[in-house]
Design an enzyme around this catalytic site. Structure first.
Site, short mmCIF file in Angstrom:
data_model
loop_
_atom_site.label_atom_id
_atom_site.label_comp_id
_atom_site.label_asym_id
_atom_site.label_seq_id
_atom_site.Cartn_x
_atom_site.Cartn_y
_atom_site.Cartn_z
N CYS A 23 68.67 -42.66 26.05
CA CYS A 23 69.85 -43.50 26.28
C CYS A 23 70.43 -43.86 24.92
O CYS A 23 70.09 -43.22 23.91
CB CYS A 23 69.51 -44.73 27.13
SG CYS A 23 68.30 -45.85 26.39
N ASN A 26 67.62 -47.05 23.43
CA ASN A 26 66.17 -46.86 23.68
C ASN A 26 65.45 -48.20 23.81
O ASN A 26 64.29 -48.33 23.41
CB ASN A 26 65.52 -45.99 22.59
CG ASN A 26 64.09 -45.53 22.90
OD1 ASN A 26 63.27 -45.42 22.01
ND2 ASN A 26 63.77 -45.28 24.16
N CYS A 28 66.53 -50.22 26.87
CA CYS A 28 66.71 -50.59 28.30
C CYS A 28 66.42 -49.40 29.22
O CYS A 28 65.36 -49.33 29.83
CB CYS A 28 68.12 -51.12 28.55
SG CYS A 28 68.48 -52.67 27.68
N ARG A 29 67.37 -48.48 29.34
CA ARG A 29 67.27 -47.45 30.36
C ARG A 29 66.18 -46.40 30.09
O ARG A 29 65.35 -46.13 30.98
CB ARG A 29 68.63 -46.75 30.53
CG ARG A 29 69.69 -47.65 31.11
CD ARG A 29 71.08 -47.04 30.95
NE ARG A 29 71.48 -46.99 29.54
CZ ARG A 29 72.58 -46.43 29.08
NH1 ARG A 29 73.40 -45.84 29.94
NH2 ARG A 29 72.87 -46.45 27.79
N SER A 30 66.19 -45.80 28.89
CA SER A 30 65.23 -44.68 28.68
C SER A 30 63.77 -45.15 28.61
O SER A 30 62.90 -44.44 29.13
CB SER A 30 65.63 -43.81 27.49
OG SER A 30 65.62 -44.54 26.29
N ASP A 141 74.75 -48.60 31.67
CA ASP A 141 74.16 -49.41 30.60
C ASP A 141 74.09 -50.88 31.06
O ASP A 141 75.11 -51.49 31.35
CB ASP A 141 75.08 -49.28 29.37
CG ASP A 141 74.56 -50.03 28.16
OD1 ASP A 141 73.61 -50.81 28.30
OD2 ASP A 141 75.13 -49.81 27.08
P1 4NP Z 1 70.15 -48.78 26.49
O1 4NP Z 1 71.02 -50.13 26.41
O2 4NP Z 1 71.01 -47.68 25.90
O3 4NP Z 1 69.90 -48.61 27.94
O4 4NP Z 1 68.89 -49.02 25.67
C1 4NP Z 1 71.59 -50.58 25.21
C2 4NP Z 1 70.82 -51.33 24.35
C3 4NP Z 1 71.37 -51.80 23.18
C4 4NP Z 1 72.69 -51.52 22.87
C5 4NP Z 1 73.46 -50.75 23.74
C6 4NP Z 1 72.90 -50.28 24.91
N1 4NP Z 1 73.25 -52.03 21.68
O5 4NP Z 1 74.46 -51.81 21.47
O6 4NP Z 1 72.56 -52.67 20.90
#
Ligand code: 4NP
Length: 173
Positions: A23, A26, A28-30, A141
């Site tokens: 994602c 790294n 939340c989702r992945s 996201d």
């Molecule tokens: P992820 O979510 O891609 O599912 O881990 C996010 C976590 C952090 C950020 C964006 C998306 N960020 O911009 O910090």
């Protein structure tokens, strides 16, 4: 199986299948997909047949545990997420057989990073494993969302990880 057939990249039979979930952050989702898939293969007695990891296309949170909200929501489903965030690299295209992006932006970034056409063929969107009935075409996201956003991610991943395992099992037998 109630999903369209997904064309998997070639996977050698003689060794574990190596899957990398990707994602943006790294956190939340992945890491949730990673923890859920690991728990699934463990529960089926297939731990030795898989190597599972996750990484982010971005490098904002390297070394961090998953987001505390994602850890709390996963915990309620019996999943402990303890992955440490890392950024995807070109070496991952040789180290993994299947590289799964959570959304179209992740997939586009991975395809840009892929060093060869064979590497590019390893990149698959997670939505390829959604059941036909879902109205989503990506894993959204949740970072700026509330509790429902995190629950939605876990629901979508629950469905997709089961279908991913079924798809790989069918392809290897
Ligand atoms: P992820 O979510 O891609 O599912 O881990 C996010 C976590 C952090 C950020 C964006 C998306 N960020 O911009 O910090």
């Amino acid at each position: 199986m109630n999903i369209p057939s997904v064309q998997l990249p070639p996977i050698p039979e003689a060794r574990p299948v190596r899957i990398l979930f990707i994602c943006l952050g790294n956190i939340c989702r992945s890491p949730a997909a990673h923890g859920m898939m690991q728990a699934l293969v463990d529960s089926r007695g297939l731990s030795d047949s898989f190597v599972i990891d996750s990484a982010g296309t971005g490098g904002y949170h390297i070394g961090s545990l998953p987001d505390s909200r994602m850890r709390a929501h996963a915990r309620r489903r019996g999943l402990t997420l303890d992955h440490r965030c890392r950024q995807v690299s070109e070496a991952d295209f040789s180290d993994f057989d299947i590289i799964i992006g959570m959304d179209a932006s992740n997939v586009a970034n991975l395809r840009r990073l892929a060093p060869t056409p064979e590497a590019m063929a390893k990149v698959i969107p997670m939505s390829a494993f959604f059941s036909i009935a879902t109205r989503y075409d990506h894993v959204p996201d949740p970072y700026y969302e509330g509790a429902e956003g995190f629950e939605l991610v876990l629901d979508l991943l629950d469905d997709a990880t089961l279908n991913l395992l079924d798809t790989i099992t069918a392809a290897r037998h």
